[in-house]
Write a protein that holds these residues in place. Structure first.
Motif, PDB file in Angstrom:
ATOM      1  N   PHE A   1      13.636  -8.217  25.113  1.00 55.13           N
ATOM      2  CA  PHE A   1      13.003  -7.312  24.152  1.00 55.13           C
ATOM      3  C   PHE A   1      12.386  -6.126  24.896  1.00 55.13           C
ATOM      4  CE2 PHE A   1      13.610 -11.043  21.758  1.00 55.13           C
ATOM      5  CZ  PHE A   1      13.511 -10.736  20.414  1.00 55.13           C
ATOM      6  N   ARG A   2      12.681  -4.920  24.414  1.00 52.77           N
ATOM      7  CA  ARG A   2      12.128  -3.699  25.000  1.00 52.77           C
ATOM      8  C   ARG A   2      11.489  -2.864  23.899  1.00 52.77           C
ATOM      9  NH1 ARG A   2      14.612   1.348  25.554  1.00 52.77           N
ATOM     10  NH2 ARG A   2      16.643   0.408  25.068  1.00 52.77           N
ATOM     11  N   ALA A   3      10.190  -2.551  24.055  1.00 58.27           N
ATOM     12  CA  ALA A   3       9.482  -1.759  23.041  1.00 58.27           C
ATOM     13  C   ALA A   3      10.003  -0.324  23.035  1.00 58.27           C
ATOM     14  CB  ALA A   3       7.988  -1.776  23.305  1.00 58.27           C
ATOM     15  N   LEU A   4      10.136   0.253  21.835  1.00 51.93           N
ATOM     16  CA  LEU A   4      10.588   1.631  21.651  1.00 51.93           C
ATOM     17  C   LEU A   4       9.442   2.477  21.120  1.00 51.93           C
ATOM     18  CD1 LEU A   4      13.992   0.840  19.890  1.00 51.93           C
ATOM     19  CD2 LEU A   4      13.620   1.296  22.320  1.00 51.93           C
ATOM     20  N   SER A   5       9.446   3.758  21.447  1.00 46.87           N
ATOM     21  CA  SER A   5       8.423   4.667  20.926  1.00 46.87           C
ATOM     22  C   SER A   5       8.611   4.852  19.425  1.00 46.87           C
ATOM     23  CB  SER A   5       8.512   6.025  21.625  1.00 46.87           C
ATOM     24  OG  SER A   5       8.240   5.906  23.003  1.00 46.87           O
ATOM     25  N   SER A   6       7.520   4.868  18.699  1.00 38.58           N
ATOM     26  CA  SER A   6       7.570   5.116  17.261  1.00 38.58           C
ATOM     27  C   SER A   6       6.222   5.655  16.814  1.00 38.58           C
ATOM     28  CB  SER A   6       7.895   3.839  16.484  1.00 38.58           C
ATOM     29  OG  SER A   6       7.862   4.065  15.082  1.00 38.58           O
ATOM     30  N   GLU A   7       6.272   6.619  15.910  1.00 35.92           N
ATOM     31  CA  GLU A   7       5.041   7.229  15.424  1.00 35.92           C
ATOM     32  C   GLU A   7       4.264   6.291  14.521  1.00 35.92           C
ATOM     33  OE1 GLU A   7       3.683  11.271  12.970  1.00 35.92           O
ATOM     34  OE2 GLU A   7       5.765  10.993  13.578  1.00 35.92           O
ATOM     35  N   ARG A   8       4.976   5.403  13.784  1.00 37.03           N
ATOM     36  CA  ARG A   8       4.268   4.628  12.761  1.00 37.03           C
ATOM     37  C   ARG A   8       4.673   3.168  12.653  1.00 37.03           C
ATOM     38  NH1 ARG A   8       7.103   8.567   8.340  1.00 37.03           N
ATOM     39  NH2 ARG A   8       9.013   7.410   7.960  1.00 37.03           N
ATOM     40  N   ASP A   9       5.786   2.743  13.287  1.00 39.95           N
ATOM     41  CA  ASP A   9       6.238   1.365  13.196  1.00 39.95           C
ATOM     42  C   ASP A   9       6.160   0.684  14.572  1.00 39.95           C
ATOM     43  OD1 ASP A   9       6.915   1.874  10.497  1.00 39.95           O
ATOM     44  OD2 ASP A   9       8.899   2.592  11.087  1.00 39.95           O
ATOM     45  N   SER A  10       6.475  -0.608  14.626  1.00 39.31           N
ATOM     46  CA  SER A  10       6.689  -1.301  15.894  1.00 39.31           C
ATOM     47  C   SER A  10       8.175  -1.646  15.974  1.00 39.31           C
ATOM     48  CB  SER A  10       5.849  -2.582  15.970  1.00 39.31           C
ATOM     49  OG  SER A  10       4.493  -2.282  16.221  1.00 39.31           O
ATOM     50  N   ASN A  11       8.876  -1.034  16.913  1.00 40.66           N
ATOM     51  CA  ASN A  11      10.316  -1.208  17.037  1.00 40.66           C
ATOM     52  C   ASN A  11      10.660  -1.800  18.391  1.00 40.66           C
ATOM     53  OD1 ASN A  11      10.695   0.016  14.514  1.00 40.66           O
ATOM     54  ND2 ASN A  11      10.831   2.044  15.426  1.00 40.66           N
TER      55      ASN A  11
ATOM     56  N   ASP B   1       0.844  -1.184   0.000  1.00 39.33           N
ATOM     57  CA  ASP B   1       0.000   0.000   0.000  1.00 39.33           C
ATOM     58  C   ASP B   1       0.882   1.237   0.000  1.00 39.33           C
ATOM     59  OD1 ASP B   1      -2.283  -1.544   0.141  1.00 39.33           O
ATOM     60  OD2 ASP B   1      -2.215  -1.636   2.326  1.00 39.33           O
ATOM     61  N   ALA B   2       0.791   2.050  -1.030  1.00 41.12           N
ATOM     62  CA  ALA B   2       1.709   3.176  -1.199  1.00 41.12           C
ATOM     63  C   ALA B   2       1.167   4.442  -0.561  1.00 41.12           C
ATOM     64  CB  ALA B   2       1.965   3.415  -2.695  1.00 41.12           C
ATOM     65  N   ASN B   3       2.106   5.203   0.065  1.00 44.88           N
ATOM     66  CA  ASN B   3       1.861   6.583   0.487  1.00 44.88           C
ATOM     67  C   ASN B   3       0.669   6.754   1.426  1.00 44.88           C
ATOM     68  OD1 ASN B   3       4.028   7.385  -1.190  1.00 44.88           O
ATOM     69  ND2 ASN B   3       2.657   7.391  -2.944  1.00 44.88           N
ATOM     70  N   MET B   4       0.413   5.772   2.301  1.00 46.29           N
ATOM     71  CA  MET B   4      -0.660   5.909   3.275  1.00 46.29           C
ATOM     72  C   MET B   4      -0.115   5.888   4.699  1.00 46.29           C
ATOM     73  SD  MET B   4      -3.839   3.756   1.723  1.00 46.29           S
ATOM     74  CE  MET B   4      -3.208   2.201   2.295  1.00 46.29           C
ATOM     75  N   VAL B   5       1.220   6.029   4.841  1.00 46.95           N
ATOM     76  CA  VAL B   5       1.831   5.803   6.134  1.00 46.95           C
ATOM     77  C   VAL B   5       1.417   6.837   7.172  1.00 46.95           C
ATOM     78  CG1 VAL B   5       3.952   7.080   5.655  1.00 46.95           C
ATOM     79  CG2 VAL B   5       4.002   5.124   7.211  1.00 46.95           C
ATOM     80  N   LEU B   6       1.057   8.045   6.754  1.00 47.90           N
ATOM     81  CA  LEU B   6       0.662   9.060   7.728  1.00 47.90           C
ATOM     82  C   LEU B   6      -0.671   8.725   8.389  1.00 47.90           C
ATOM     83  CD1 LEU B   6       1.659  12.445   6.065  1.00 47.90           C
ATOM     84  CD2 LEU B   6       2.688  11.398   8.065  1.00 47.90           C
ATOM     85  N   SER B   7      -1.521   7.935   7.717  1.00 49.61           N
ATOM     86  CA  SER B   7      -2.842   7.659   8.254  1.00 49.61           C
ATOM     87  C   SER B   7      -3.004   6.224   8.764  1.00 49.61           C
ATOM     88  CB  SER B   7      -3.905   7.926   7.180  1.00 49.61           C
ATOM     89  OG  SER B   7      -3.670   7.153   6.025  1.00 49.61           O
ATOM     90  N   LYS B   8      -2.005   5.377   8.591  1.00 47.33           N
ATOM     91  CA  LYS B   8      -2.075   3.996   9.065  1.00 47.33           C
ATOM     92  C   LYS B   8      -1.588   3.902  10.507  1.00 47.33           C
ATOM     93  CE  LYS B   8      -3.277   1.124   5.604  1.00 47.33           C
ATOM     94  NZ  LYS B   8      -4.233   0.022   5.700  1.00 47.33           N
ATOM     95  N   GLU B   9      -2.287   3.113  11.324  1.00 42.97           N
ATOM     96  CA  GLU B   9      -1.846   2.905  12.694  1.00 42.97           C
ATOM     97  C   GLU B   9      -0.628   1.980  12.711  1.00 42.97           C
ATOM     98  OE1 GLU B   9      -4.913   1.700  15.296  1.00 42.97           O
ATOM     99  OE2 GLU B   9      -6.309   3.278  14.680  1.00 42.97           O
ATOM    100  N   PRO B  10       0.209   2.049  13.785  1.00 41.88           N
ATOM    101  CA  PRO B  10       1.371   1.166  13.893  1.00 41.88           C
ATOM    102  C   PRO B  10       0.969  -0.303  13.876  1.00 41.88           C
ATOM    103  CG  PRO B  10       1.507   2.965  15.475  1.00 41.88           C
ATOM    104  CD  PRO B  10       0.131   3.034  14.866  1.00 41.88           C
ATOM    105  N   PRO B  11       1.919  -1.212  13.592  1.00 37.85           N
ATOM    106  CA  PRO B  11       1.595  -2.636  13.469  1.00 37.85           C
ATOM    107  C   PRO B  11       1.022  -3.264  14.725  1.00 37.85           C
ATOM    108  CG  PRO B  11       3.723  -2.171  12.477  1.00 37.85           C
ATOM    109  CD  PRO B  11       3.300  -0.921  13.178  1.00 37.85           C
ATOM    110  N   GLY B  12       1.371  -2.769  15.909  1.00 38.65           N
ATOM    111  CA  GLY B  12       0.803  -3.311  17.142  1.00 38.65           C
ATOM    112  C   GLY B  12       1.331  -4.677  17.511  1.00 38.65           C
ATOM    113  N   ILE B  13       2.614  -4.923  17.273  1.00 36.50           N
ATOM    114  CA  ILE B  13       3.221  -6.203  17.620  1.00 36.50           C
ATOM    115  C   ILE B  13       3.599  -6.182  19.102  1.00 36.50           C
ATOM    116  CG2 ILE B  13       5.088  -7.813  17.122  1.00 36.50           C
ATOM    117  CD1 ILE B  13       3.165  -7.446  14.796  1.00 36.50           C
ATOM    118  N   CYS B  14       3.087  -7.128  19.882  1.00 33.75           N
ATOM    119  CA  CYS B  14       3.368  -7.191  21.314  1.00 33.75           C
ATOM    120  C   CYS B  14       4.756  -7.811  21.533  1.00 33.75           C
ATOM    121  CB  CYS B  14       2.304  -8.011  22.026  1.00 33.75           C
ATOM    122  SG  CYS B  14       2.318  -9.766  21.599  1.00 33.75           S
TER     123      CYS B  14
END
Length: 382
Positions: A66-76, A35-48
């Motif tokens: 494993f330690r979750a990191l803050s991210s605006e759009r990804d799960s890191n 899906d192209a160019n929708m990253v500003l409106s897509k929620e993060p992946p939500g991987i626990c």
């Protein structure tokens, strides 16, 4: 330069998988459709965390803490292996164009060859020998997953700058930009809202700026951009650049910092004017007090010691810096209204952007350009 064998892989240390490094486009990751160019409106992946642990073992053959990191759009996730080595597990937003993800990955592989001492992350290969894999998230969407090396240190936003830090930041950006000079990827021309040359498309987002006086002020600056700045941008040097050289993406050696030791997050890479990239970097270092431009003058001087700006680039820098502030204020207001639960993270740079905008408005773009021009060396040292 020759690339490592099998194919584009180099032996890693400390329990991590082998690194991927090459300047050969044939060995770069495949740009499978997404899906192209929708990253500003897509929620993060939500991987626990448990899901991240499973992905890391299944795809890369590693385990650890494993330690979750803050991210605006990804799960890191920060990963500490049993042997003590560290890594970043990055699970990309489903709205990210996979061609763009391939470009970012290819750029890190390219830099590993052309400037091996440049402090950027390395790409670790999967158990299948690829630079990434595709996983299915809890919502059923597919995500690119990558494992990158971890750059140890203090993030610049949490450090106190030493007297020579900003010149060295400019040198580091110059090296990175110069290292990308020969890089090509077909996704480099993608439309990115954070690319300053796309400023006209900010207008609908201004409705989220609640301060009416600020709304009108930003609108007036966009009018100036369209009439006076945008027509000049196609005449400037341009290639693929980092485009997000901000204090949250720069690692330094300690709480009191004089040396930048790492560059992270190539997620906003795009083909744009070099002056836009330099403007992004400078925009975060305007200060209060009697010499608000001193730090960015040092940065421009350091940058010029590696890659000399052209006169037209220097002349446009103040307006481009101002446009970066406008972009930050517009995009973050719009995203904070959509995702109020993540608003503190999204709005983390808003106050600094308003301060920077105020400073250049007060001093004026011509006088600001004079300060930056005076910081340049007499000739380039390329």
């Amino acid at each position: 330069m020759q690339t490592p064998p099998d194919p584009g892989a180099a032996t890693a240390h400390g329990g991590l998988p082998p690194f991927r490094m090459t300047t050969d486009p044939a060995l770069a990751p495949d740009a499978r459709p997404g899906d192209a160019n929708m990253v500003l409106s897509k929620e993060p992946p939500g991987i626990c965390p448990a899901g991240a642990e499973d992905i890391a073992m299944r795809v890369f053959g590693i385990s650890g803490r494993f330690r979750a990191l803050s991210s605006e759009r990804d799960s890191n996730y920060h990963v500490t292996l049993p042997c003590g080595s560290q890594a970043l597990l990055k699970i990309t937003n489903a709205g990210e164009d996979r061609g763009v993800t391939a470009m970012q990955t290819s750029a890190l592989m390219h830099l590993a060859v052309v400037d091996p001492e440049l402090p950027v992350q390395r790409i670790c290969q999967t158990l299948a020998g690829a630079p990434w894999d595709i996983i299915t998230g809890p919502s059923g969407q597919q995500h690119v997953v990558r494992l990158l090396t971890w750059l140890e240190g203090t993030m610049l936003h949490a450090a106190t700058p030493g007297p020579d830090l900003h010149r060295r930041i400019g040198v580091l950006l110059g090296r990175l930009t110069k290292g990308m000079r020969g890089f090509f990827h077909p996704a480099a021309g993608h439309v990115l809202q954070w690319d300053i040359k796309q400023a006209s498309s900010l207008r609908p987002m201004l409705d989220s700026v609640s301060d009416r006086a600020l709304h009108d002020r930003l609108t007036a600056h966009l009018d100036r951009f369209e009439a006076e700045i945008a027509p000049r941008l196609p005449h400037l040097r341009a290639w693929v650049v980092h485009n997000d050289f901000n204090p949250h993406n720069l690692v330094v050696e300690g709480a009191v910092a004089n040396i930048p030791t790492g560059i992270i997050d190539f997620g906003d890479m795009v083909h744009t004017a070099l002056a836009c990239d330099l403007a992004v970097a400078c925009s975060y270092h305007i200060t209060d007090g009697p010499a608000p431009l001193a730090r960015i003058a040092d940065m421009v001087a350091g940058y010029a010691s590696v890659l000399m700006p052209e006169e037209e680039e220097v002349a446009l820098l103040p307006d481009l810096i101002r446009l970066r502030h406008i972009t930050t204020l517009a995009v973050t207001s719009w995203r904070a209204a959509r995702y109020p639960e993540n608003a503190p993270y999204i709005l983390r740079n808003a106050a600094a952007s308003l301060r920077g905008l105020d400073v250049i408005d007060r001093i004026g773009p011509e006088a600001t350009a004079c300060v930056l021009r005076a910081a340049l060396p007499l000739k380039a040292t390329e």
